[in-house]
Enzyme design. Structure first.
Site, PDB file in Angstrom:
ATOM      1  N   ARG A   1      35.757  80.119  85.583  1.00  0.00           N
ATOM      2  CA  ARG A   1      37.053  80.491  85.005  1.00  0.00           C
ATOM      3  C   ARG A   1      38.198  79.778  85.723  1.00  0.00           C
ATOM      4  NH1 ARG A   1      40.293  85.719  85.925  1.00  0.00           N
ATOM      5  NH2 ARG A   1      41.749  85.782  84.176  1.00  0.00           N
TER       6      ARG A   1
ATOM      7  N   HIS B   1      41.121  77.481  84.007  1.00  0.00           N
ATOM      8  CA  HIS B   1      42.554  77.749  84.171  1.00  0.00           C
ATOM      9  C   HIS B   1      43.268  76.560  84.808  1.00  0.00           C
ATOM     10  CE1 HIS B   1      43.043  82.336  83.618  1.00  0.00           C
ATOM     11  NE2 HIS B   1      41.962  81.936  82.976  1.00  0.00           N
TER      12      HIS B   1
ATOM     13  N   GLY C   1      46.636  69.767  83.752  1.00  0.00           N
ATOM     14  CA  GLY C   1      45.410  68.982  83.804  1.00  0.00           C
ATOM     15  C   GLY C   1      44.518  69.407  84.961  1.00  0.00           C
TER      16      GLY C   1
ATOM     17  N   ASN D   1      46.612  84.388  86.376  1.00  0.00           N
ATOM     18  CA  ASN D   1      45.778  83.878  87.465  1.00  0.00           C
ATOM     19  C   ASN D   1      45.585  84.866  88.618  1.00  0.00           C
ATOM     20  OD1 ASN D   1      45.390  81.432  86.166  1.00  0.00           O
ATOM     21  ND2 ASN D   1      47.138  80.443  87.175  1.00  0.00           N
TER      22      ASN D   1
ATOM     23  N   HIS E   1      31.914  82.946  78.533  1.00  0.00           N
ATOM     24  CA  HIS E   1      32.019  84.396  78.722  1.00  0.00           C
ATOM     25  C   HIS E   1      30.651  85.063  78.753  1.00  0.00           C
ATOM     26  CE1 HIS E   1      36.475  84.679  77.204  1.00  0.00           C
ATOM     27  NE2 HIS E   1      36.364  84.147  78.418  1.00  0.00           N
TER      28      HIS E   1
ATOM     29  N   ASP F   1      29.491  89.983  78.512  1.00  0.00           N
ATOM     30  CA  ASP F   1      28.225  89.797  77.809  1.00  0.00           C
ATOM     31  C   ASP F   1      27.329  90.970  78.191  1.00  0.00           C
ATOM     32  OD1 ASP F   1      25.896  88.976  76.610  1.00  0.00           O
ATOM     33  OD2 ASP F   1      25.782  87.040  77.631  1.00  0.00           O
TER      34      ASP F   1
ATOM     35  N   SER G   1      23.882  91.159  80.196  1.00  0.00           N
ATOM     36  CA  SER G   1      23.501  89.815  80.629  1.00  0.00           C
ATOM     37  C   SER G   1      24.665  89.123  81.323  1.00  0.00           C
ATOM     38  CB  SER G   1      23.046  88.991  79.415  1.00  0.00           C
ATOM     39  OG  SER G   1      22.617  87.709  79.793  1.00  0.00           O
TER      40      SER G   1
ATOM     41  N   ASP H   1      23.349  82.368  79.061  1.00  0.00           N
ATOM     42  CA  ASP H   1      22.466  82.276  77.904  1.00  0.00           C
ATOM     43  C   ASP H   1      23.265  82.460  76.620  1.00  0.00           C
ATOM     44  OD1 ASP H   1      23.025  85.024  77.816  1.00  0.00           O
ATOM     45  OD2 ASP H   1      21.143  85.572  78.794  1.00  0.00           O
TER      46      ASP H   1
END
Length: 371
Positions: free
Chosen positions: A109, A113, A119, A138, A235, A286, A289, A294
Site C-alpha cells: 500500500r 500511495h 510519482g 497516509n 486488497h 479479503d 484470506s 490469491d
C-alpha cells in the site's frame, strides 16, 4: 519494404552482445513468471543463428515490456554498482514479514500511495511537519521501519548508490511473494524526490469512489481499466478500518444498508462494526484470506462480500466486472487472465509513474529525510 530487407535492417541495428543479453533476460523473465514449463529455450550460439535470435526477441517483445522500465530505469540497474542490493532488500523484508505478516500489505500500500503522488520517488517516506506522510490518507501507512532497515543495510554495503524509491518498489514486490504471489522483475534506477507536501495528497483513489472516478484517477496516471481492477486486487491482503465502509452497513440508502452486500455477510459486518462505535476496528479486506495473495478477493466481490464501496463497485459495473470474471476463470480461452501474472505487469506500469532518473532527484542517505 520486403521481408528480407526488413530482417536485414533489424539485424544491422541490434548489436550481437545486446541480442544475447536480451535473450537471457527473456528466459529469466519467463522463468520468473512460471512459464518455463511451456518453453524449452537454450542460449543460441550467436555464430550459428543470429537471425533466429532476432526473430525470438521480436516475437517476445511484449514480455520485454513487462520487465523493462521507462525513461532510464531497467532490470538489473545495480548489477555493476551494488550487486547485492535486491537480495539485501529481500532478506530484510522477509525478516520483518515473518515476524509480522500484516506488514506485507502495508508495504504494498505504501508503494501505491507513493506512486500516485509526485510519482514513484519515495516522497511518502519523508518525515516531518507538512509532508505527504502526515496527510490524512497516509496516517495509517505501515512499514516505514522496514524500508529504513533495508536502506541502512544497503548503505552499509554500497554507500550512496541505491535509492529509497527503488527499495520501496522492491519491498512491495517481495511482500507479494512472501504472501504467496508470483514474483516479477522490477526495473530499477529511480532517484528520490526532493519534494514532499501533504497538500499534494489530494487525488488518491478513495474507498467511496465510483468506478468512473476510479477510472479517471488511474487514467491520469497512464493506467487503464484492466490495471485498475488488477492493482485494486492487491486488497487480497490487508485490512481496513470500519470508518471507511460503515456507511454501507446502516444508512447507505433511505431504506437502510447497501443492497449489494450479501445478507448473511451484512450481519457479520454489523457485529464487527457496531453503529456509532468501533470506527477504528480493523476488518480484513479479503475475508478469511487476508494474508494470502490469491483471487479470493474477486470471489468475494462476486458473492457480495466486498468490504469497501469502491471494491464492490468493480463487480456492479459492467466495464470492470468483465475483468473480475476473467480473473475468476469465468471467461476462458483468449479472454482468460491469470491474476498473479497480470498483477506483476500492472505493478511495473505503476512503478514507472513520474520517474526521476539521471540527474533528476537525489540518492538519499536515509529515507526519511532529504540530503
Amino acid at each position: 519494404m520486403p521481408e528480407s530487407q526488413a530482417s536485414q535492417l533489424v539485424y544491422s541495428t541490434i548489436p550481437e552482445s545486446r541480442i544475447e543479453s536480451k535473450l537471457e533476460l527473456l528466459i529469466s523473465s519467463l522463468q520468473e513468471l512460471h512459464l518455463q514449463k511451456h518453453f524449452n529455450f537454450h542460449i543460441i550460439n550467436m555464430e550459428q543463428s543470429l537471425f533466429s535470435v532476432v526473430t525470438l526477441v521480436l516475437a517476445l517483445a511484449s514480455i520485454v515490456n513487462t520487465v523493462h522500465g521507462q525513461g532510464g530505469s531497467r532490470v538489473g540497474f545495480y548489477l555493476g554498482t551494488c550487486p547485492r542490493a535486491e537480495s539485501i532488500v529481500r532478506s530484510t523484508v522477509e525478516s520483518h514479514v515473518n515476524s509480522d505478516p500484516t506488514l506485507a500489505a502495508g508495504l504494498l500500500r505504501m508503494h501505491f500511495h507513493d506512486c500516485f503522488v509526485q510519482g514513484c520517488d519515495a516522497s511518502v517516506l519523508i518525515a516531518g511537519a507538512g509532508t505527504e506522510r502526515t496527510a490524512i490518507p497516509n496516517l495509517s501507512l505501515r512499514g516505514f521501519e522496514v524500508i529504513d532497515d533495508a536502506k541502512a543495510k544497503v548503505e552499509a554495503a554500497c554507500p550512496g548508490v541505491v535509492s529509497c524509491a527503488d527499495i520501496l518498489a522492491l519491498a512491495a514486490r517481495d511482500s507479494v511473494v512472501l504472501s504467496g504471489g508470483l514474483s516479477w522483475q522490477v526495473p530499477t534506477g529511480r532517484r528520490d524526490g526532493r519534494v514532499s507536501q501533504a497538500s499534494d495528497v489530494n487525488n488518491l483513489p478513495a474507498p467511496f469512489d465510483s468506478v468512473d472516478v476510479q477510472k479517471q484517477k488511474f487514467t491520469a496516471k497512464g493506467l487503464n481499466t484492466q490495471d485498475l481492477v488488477t492493482l485494486v486486487g492487491g486488497h487480497t491482503i490487508g485490512t481496513t478500518a470500519c470508518q471507511f465502509f460503515s456507511n454501507r452497513l446502516y444508512n447507505f440508502t433511505s431504506n437502510g444498508p447497501d443492497p449489494s452486500i450479501d445478507a448473511s455477510f451484512l450481519l457479520q459486518l454489523q457485529a464487527l462494526c457496531p453503529q456509532n462505535s468501533g470506527a477504528s476496528n480493523r476488518i480484513a479486506l479479503d475475508t478469511a484470506s487476508q494474508n494470502r495473495f490469491d483471487t479470493s478477493y474477486y470471489a468475494n466481490l462476486r458473492n457480495g462480500r466486498g468490504i469497501l464501496q469502491s471494491d464492490q463497485a468493480l463487480w456492479n459495473d459492467a466495464s470492470t466486472k468483465t475483468y473480475v470474471q476473467r480473473y475468476l476463470g469465468l471467461l476462458r480461452g483468449l479472454l482468460g487472465l491469470t491474476f498473479n501474472v497480470e498483477f506483476g505487469r500492472s505493478m511495473v506500469k505503476m512503478s514507472n509513474i513520474g520517474l526521476k532518473t539521471g540527474s533528476d532527484g537525489e540518492i538519499r542517505k536515509i529515507c526519511s529525510a532529504f540530503n
